[in-house]
Write a protein that holds these residues in place. Structure first.
Motif, mmCIF file in Angstrom:
data_model
loop_
_atom_site.group_PDB
_atom_site.id
_atom_site.type_symbol
_atom_site.label_atom_id
_atom_site.label_comp_id
_atom_site.label_asym_id
_atom_site.label_seq_id
_atom_site.Cartn_x
_atom_site.Cartn_y
_atom_site.Cartn_z
ATOM 1 N N GLY A 76 3.813 2.793 11.292
ATOM 2 C CA GLY A 76 3.871 2.904 9.860
ATOM 3 C C GLY A 76 2.470 2.519 9.278
ATOM 4 N N PRO A 77 2.388 2.353 7.919
ATOM 5 C CA PRO A 77 1.223 1.963 7.195
ATOM 6 C C PRO A 77 0.719 0.641 7.659
ATOM 7 N N LYS A 78 -0.522 0.413 7.695
ATOM 8 C CA LYS A 78 -1.323 -0.841 8.141
ATOM 9 C C LYS A 78 -0.859 -1.748 6.951
ATOM 10 N N PRO A 79 -0.336 -2.888 7.365
ATOM 11 C CA PRO A 79 -0.189 -3.832 6.002
ATOM 12 C C PRO A 79 -1.460 -4.496 5.220
ATOM 13 N N ARG A 80 -1.263 -4.422 4.115
ATOM 14 C CA ARG A 80 -2.562 -4.896 3.322
ATOM 15 C C ARG A 80 -2.900 -6.334 3.329
#
Length: 90
Positions: A76-80
């Protein structure tokens, strides 16, 4: 003339040997019953263990499948990451 033989010899006939064998069989049969009971108990325990192994194998297969599915999904998208601002004193 030969001197008399002073030693005493004991001899068992066939009837005596058969009687001894029957007595031994009668008294040893109790131990056979005990051995048979232990063998039945051991077989029962072995069946229980086999059933548990089957259950554990099925559980492990399910877990492996779940892990393969989890690893095959695209990430999934990388955590900010929020970096706090530097303090004015620095």
């Amino acid at each position: 003339m030969t001197p008399p033989d002073n030693s005493t010899k004991a001899s068992l006939g066939c009837g005596s040997l058969i009687l001894i064998a029957i007595i031994v069989l009668i008294f040893s049969n109790g131990k056979n019953d005990e051995v048979e009971k232990q063998l039945r108990d051991t077989r029962s325990e072995l069946k229980e263990l086999k059933a548990e192994v089957v259950t554990q194998s099925a559980t492990l297969s399910r877990i492996e499948d779940e892990l393969k599915k989890a690893n095959s999904k695209p990430p999934g998208p990388k955590p900010r990451v929020i970096v706090p601002p530097k303090s004015p004193s620095e």
